[in-house]
Design an enzyme around this catalytic site. Structure first.
Site, PDB file in Angstrom:
ATOM      1  N   TYR A   1      27.968  11.079  14.435  1.00 36.56           N
ATOM      2  CA  TYR A   1      27.140  11.968  15.261  1.00 36.56           C
ATOM      3  C   TYR A   1      27.156  13.389  14.688  1.00 36.56           C
ATOM      4  CZ  TYR A   1      26.087  15.083  19.206  1.00 36.56           C
ATOM      5  OH  TYR A   1      25.580  16.096  20.004  1.00 36.56           O
TER       6      TYR A   1
ATOM      7  N   GLY B   1      16.659  13.964  29.256  1.00 32.83           N
ATOM      8  CA  GLY B   1      18.062  14.279  28.996  1.00 32.83           C
ATOM      9  C   GLY B   1      18.542  15.410  29.896  1.00 32.83           C
TER      10      GLY B   1
ATOM     11  N   LYS C   1      24.030  15.479  12.983  1.00 33.23           N
ATOM     12  CA  LYS C   1      23.602  16.760  13.560  1.00 33.23           C
ATOM     13  C   LYS C   1      23.718  17.868  12.511  1.00 33.23           C
ATOM     14  CE  LYS C   1      22.667  17.606  17.421  1.00 33.23           C
ATOM     15  NZ  LYS C   1      21.380  17.618  18.153  1.00 33.23           N
TER      16      LYS C   1
END
Ligand SMILES: NC(=O)c1ccc[n+]([C@@H]2O[C@H](COP(=O)([O-])OP(=O)(O)OC[C@H]3O[C@@H](n4cnc5c(N)ncnc54)[C@H](OP(=O)(O)O)[C@@H]3O)[C@@H](O)[C@H]2O)c1
Length: 301
Positions: free
Chosen positions: A139, A23, A143
């Site tokens: 998302y 990433g 998180k």
């Protein structure tokens, strides 16, 4: 399979696991790791450690102990998460919960990366760490659940580092998309009613590696980190074109002119006073860091 061990001849060695090596952030940590010869790094990617398989992930940690774990891996496809909520939850929440338990059991330092998307985006001043969370999409919700799991399990020497608008020379991100579109088109419409702060992943990676030895807390601490300043996506696009000499007209558009499956916060500027004070940091202005990234991409020699 990517699993790189940099074992160095040091007796007082610090053994660090970095997840999500392919990433943006993981890549930058790997690049900077060479500057830290007193650490022994284990870098894992999806092939070495598939975080969607929690049983295999638990097995990975059997018989291994790390002095520090930097969790750069995450399910980051904000729009896709709306239809893949279970997978997003496994990686952003259930795996993180497992990691917190492992960190507690093994007395490892844990640096977990979180996001501005835990907030509702309705603030009129930069968010501080203990502002109430109210994520808007899957998302952000997953998180946020990951953060809460860490706070509940409460491993010591743990920090949750929220960041925003991450870009780098690696992977897919706004800067690389704009560079491509700016060359393909004469004009572009870019959203101007979403405001935040871009973060160059290399700056964030550098901060993480700098602060690891200084982490010393009995309960997990939340921190905010981005580059300095404030911009809309429109301002960000204008700066990318200006600094890389691309002549593409940028027109400001509203969020509702660019509908997406997941809604984005209108305001997500993070207040960084806490991390600056606790770790005595100076943070670069976002345009200066953008220039560094463009240089790394060979765009503004
Ligand atoms: N990007 C942003 O704008 C932004 C903003 C705020 C916060 N953050 C947070 O910052 C952190 C780093 O973000 P980033 O931009 O570096 O993200 P990224 O470039 O999307 O990298 C995430 C990494 O996680 C890995 N991953 C995903 N699913 C996995 C799985 N099942 N098993 C193993 N690895 C898996 C990906 O692997 P593959 O490469 O194989 O897909 C990827 O390497 C994340 O926690 C993110 O939530 C990012």
């Amino acid at each position: 399979m990517l699993q790189i061990y940099l074992i160095l001849e040091q007796t007082n060695m610090n053994n660090i696991l970095v997840t999500g090596t392919n990433g943006q952030l993981g890549h930058e940590i790997q690049n900077l790791s060479l500057k830290y010869p007193h650490y022994s790094f284990t870098f894992t990617d999806r092939t070495a450690l598939d975080l969607s398989d929690l049983r295999a992930t638990e097995d990975f940690f059997k018989g291994k102990r790390f002095d520090a774990i930097i969790n750069c891996a995450a399910y980051t496809a904000v729009d896709k998460a709306e239809s893949e909520d279970e997978l997003a939850d496994t990686i952003n929440h259930r795996f993180v919960s497992m990691l917190a338990k492992i960190a507690k059991r093994d007395d490892s330092k844990l640096i977990h990366i979180s996001t501005d998307y835990v907030f509702n985006g309705q603030s009129h001043r930069p968010y501080i760490e203990n502002d109430p969370t109210e994520p808007q999409g899957i998302y952000g919700k997953t998180k946020c659940a990951g953060e809460k799991a860490i706070l509940e399990i409460s491993p010591k020497n743990t920090i949750i580092l929220r960041t925003s608008w991450v870009y780098s020379a690696y992977g897919n991100n706004f800067v690389k998309t704009m560079l491509r579109l700016g060359r393909e088109r004469n004009s572009l419409g870019v959203i101007f009613d979403q405001v935040g702060t871009p973060t160059y992943a290399r700056d964030l990676a550098s901060v993480i590696l700098e602060i690891i030895p200084k982490i010393d807390n009995q309960a997990p601490e939340l921190y905010h980190y981005s580059n300095e300043g404030v911009a809309s996506w429109y301002d960000f696009a204008k700066a990318i074109f200006e600094l890389s000499g691309i002549t593409c007209e940028v027109n400001p558009i509203n969020t509702d002119q660019y509908p997406t499956p997941a809604s984005r916060p209108h305001y997500s500027v993070l207040n960084k006073s806490k991390i600056k004070n606790d770790f005595n940091l100076t943070i670069a202005y976002w345009r200066d860091s953008l220039q560094s990234c463009l240089k790394a991409l060979g765009e503004n020699e």
